[in-house]
Motif scaffolding. Structure first.
Motif, PDB file in Angstrom:
ATOM      1  N   ASP A  63      38.884  51.164  54.123  1.00 41.33           N
ATOM      2  CA  ASP A  63      38.048  49.989  53.893  1.00 41.33           C
ATOM      3  C   ASP A  63      38.645  49.163  52.745  1.00 41.33           C
ATOM      4  N   ARG A  64      38.023  49.171  51.579  1.00 38.12           N
ATOM      5  CA  ARG A  64      38.480  48.336  50.469  1.00 38.12           C
ATOM      6  C   ARG A  64      39.445  49.052  49.524  1.00 38.12           C
ATOM      7  N   THR A  65      39.859  50.235  49.844  1.00 33.77           N
ATOM      8  CA  THR A  65      40.832  50.973  49.038  1.00 33.77           C
ATOM      9  C   THR A  65      42.115  51.124  49.839  1.00 33.77           C
ATOM     10  N   LEU A  66      43.238  50.730  49.246  1.00 39.78           N
ATOM     11  CA  LEU A  66      44.536  50.789  49.894  1.00 39.78           C
ATOM     12  C   LEU A  66      45.468  51.693  49.098  1.00 39.78           C
ATOM     13  N   VAL A  96      46.351  42.359  38.968  1.00 43.88           N
ATOM     14  CA  VAL A  96      45.233  41.753  39.689  1.00 43.88           C
ATOM     15  C   VAL A  96      45.803  40.749  40.681  1.00 43.88           C
ATOM     16  N   ASN A  97      45.261  40.741  41.887  1.00 41.13           N
ATOM     17  CA  ASN A  97      45.704  39.815  42.932  1.00 41.13           C
ATOM     18  C   ASN A  97      44.531  39.009  43.463  1.00 41.13           C
ATOM     19  N   TYR A  98      44.832  37.781  43.859  1.00 40.66           N
ATOM     20  CA  TYR A  98      43.852  36.931  44.560  1.00 40.66           C
ATOM     21  C   TYR A  98      44.322  36.816  45.992  1.00 40.66           C
ATOM     22  N   GLU A 125      45.331  50.238  45.398  1.00 39.34           N
ATOM     23  CA  GLU A 125      44.751  48.909  45.207  1.00 39.34           C
ATOM     24  C   GLU A 125      43.319  48.911  45.741  1.00 39.34           C
ATOM     25  N   TYR A 126      42.426  48.229  45.021  1.00 35.26           N
ATOM     26  CA  TYR A 126      41.014  48.173  45.416  1.00 35.26           C
ATOM     27  C   TYR A 126      40.556  46.729  45.445  1.00 35.26           C
ATOM     28  N   SER A 149      39.400  34.961  49.213  1.00 35.55           N
ATOM     29  CA  SER A 149      38.588  35.820  50.060  1.00 35.55           C
ATOM     30  C   SER A 149      38.305  37.173  49.407  1.00 35.55           C
ATOM     31  N   ALA A 150      39.101  37.548  48.399  1.00 32.62           N
ATOM     32  CA  ALA A 150      38.854  38.794  47.668  1.00 32.62           C
ATOM     33  C   ALA A 150      39.713  38.819  46.416  1.00 32.62           C
ATOM     34  N   VAL A 151      39.267  39.595  45.442  1.00 36.71           N
ATOM     35  CA  VAL A 151      40.041  39.879  44.238  1.00 36.71           C
ATOM     36  C   VAL A 151      40.360  41.365  44.263  1.00 36.71           C
ATOM     37  N   THR A 152      41.623  41.724  44.073  1.00 40.26           N
ATOM     38  CA  THR A 152      42.023  43.128  44.137  1.00 40.26           C
ATOM     39  C   THR A 152      42.647  43.574  42.823  1.00 40.26           C
ATOM     40  N   PHE A 153      42.409  44.818  42.464  1.00 40.46           N
ATOM     41  CA  PHE A 153      43.036  45.451  41.309  1.00 40.46           C
ATOM     42  C   PHE A 153      43.978  46.541  41.798  1.00 40.46           C
TER      43      PHE A 153
END
Length: 299
Positions: free
Chosen positions: A176-179, A292-294, A217-218, A232-236
Motif C-alpha cells: 500500500d503506502r510503504t515501498l 522527502v519527495n513530492y 519509502e512511506y 498527489s502525495a508526500v513521501t519520506f
C-alpha cells in the motif's frame, strides 16, 4: 332523515374501500445511495524532492605515506644537486562528512495497492569530506625544497570529493503506502585534492563508477500539512548507498611530475617508498540519507 343517514353510511364505506385499495398499490421506491469508491493508492507518477545525510569512507587508512627520492629525479632543489629528499603525507583525515542534494524520478506500479514497482531516479549531491587528506606532513631536502612547478602525488592517497551524483534504476514492492526497494546504476563525481597532495593547490578530477543500495519509502496522505505543492502525495524515505568511483586521473600511481612534464613513477629506481602503500585506490564510500519527495500524478 333516514336518507341522510343512508348517504353518510354509503360515503364512509366508499372512503374505506378506496383507502384500502390505495394501500395495496406499489409505492415509489427511494433511489439507491450513490457508491463512491475509495481511491487505491499507487506509486505510479513523477516525483521530485531533496535529501540530506552523511557519507563515510569504506577503505580509509590513517597511516602516513612516506616517500624518499634521489636528487636526480629533479623534484628537490639543492645546491649540490645530489642530496636525497623525503616527502611524507599525513593521510590524517577520513573520507567522510555531510552530503545533501536533490533528486527527481519516475515510478510505475503494476497493480495499485500492493504490488511490484519499477522506476528510475537521478540525483545530484554536494559532498564535504576528504579535502585535506593528502596534505604534506613534511618535505625535506638538504639545502633546498621542492623545485617550483613540480606536482607531487600521494601514491596511496584517497581523494577528496566536492560533489557526486547518480542515475539509478529502482525495483521494489509496495505494501500500500510503504515501498521497500533496491537500487543501482551509474555514479559520477569530482573533488579537490584527488589522490595526491599539493603544497599550495588542488585539482578537480572527474570520475565515474557505480552505486548500489536500497531503502524504505512511506507515502503520507494527499491532505498532509507538508503538501506545500499540492501534489498527489508526500513521501519520506531512508536510503543507504554504496558509491564506487574509478580514479579518472591519468597520473594515478605516479609520484611526481616536474615542470618539464616528466612523470616520476613510484616504481622508479630513484624513488623509495619508506612506508605506506604504493597502490592506486578507488574513491569508495557509503551514504546514509533521509529524503522527502513530492509525487505528481494519479492518486
Amino acid at each position: 332523515m333516514k336518507s341522510i343517514l343512508r348517504a353518510s353510511t354509503a360515503f364512509a364505506a366508499i372512503a374505506f374501500v378506496g383507502s384500502a385499495f390505495a394501500a395495496d398499490l406499489p409505492r415509489r421506491a427511494a433511489p439507491p445511495p450513490v457508491f463512491v469508491p475509495v481511491p487505491v493508492f499507487t506509486w505510479t507518477g513523477f516525483y521530485a524532492g531533496f535529501n540530506a545525510g552523511y557519507g563515510f569512507g569504506t577503505s580509509d587508512s590513517n597511516a602516513p605515506t612516506v616517500v624518499g627520492a634521489a636528487a636526480s629525479t629533479g623534484i628537490f632543489a639543492s645546491p649540490a644537486g645530489l642530496q636525497p629528499g623525503v616527502l611524507a603525507f599525513s593521510n590524517r583525515n577520513n573520507n567522510e562528512g555531510f552530503v545533501g542534494g536533490g533528486q527527481i524520478g519516475y515510478n510505475y506500479q503494476f497493480t495499485p495497492g500492493s504490488g511490484f514497482v519499477v522506476g528510475i531516479e537521478a540525483d545530484a549531491q554536494y559532498a564535504d569530506f576528504g579535502r585535506d587528506r593528502n596534505r604534506f606532513a613534511f618535505a625535506t631536502a638538504a639545502g633546498g625544497g621542492i623545485v617550483p612547478g613540480t606536482t607531487v602525488f600521494n601514491p596511496s592517497g584517497l581523494s577528496g570529493l566536492d560533489y557526486f551524483g547518480t542515475v539509478r534504476g529502482r525495483l521494489g514492492y509496495a505494501f500500500d503506502r510503504t515501498l521497500v526497494y533496491a537500487t543501482g546504476g551509474f555514479a559520477y563525481g569530482a573533488g579537490g585534492g584527488s589522490d595526491f597532495g599539493l603544497p599550495n593547490g588542488s585539482s578537480d578530477d572527474f570520475k565515474t563508477g557505480y552505486a548500489v543500495g536500497g531503502g524504505v519509502e512511506y507515502a503520507l496522505p494527499t491532505d498532509s500539512f507538508l503538501n506545500f505543492f499540492k501534489s498527489s502525495a508526500v513521501t519520506f524515505k531512508i536510503e543507504g548507498l554504496y558509491v564506487n568511483l574509478d580514479q579518472g586521473n591519468g597520473l594515478n600511481g605516479a609520484f611526481a611530475q616536474n615542470a618539464a612534464g616528466r612523470t616520476i613513477s613510484i616504481s622508479s629506481p630513484d624513488v623509495a617508498l619508506v612506508s605506506g602503500a604504493a597502490r592506486t585506490r578507488d574513491t569508495d564510500f557509503a551514504v546514509v540519507r533521509a529524503g522527502v519527495n513530492y509525487k505528481f500524478g494519479s492518486y
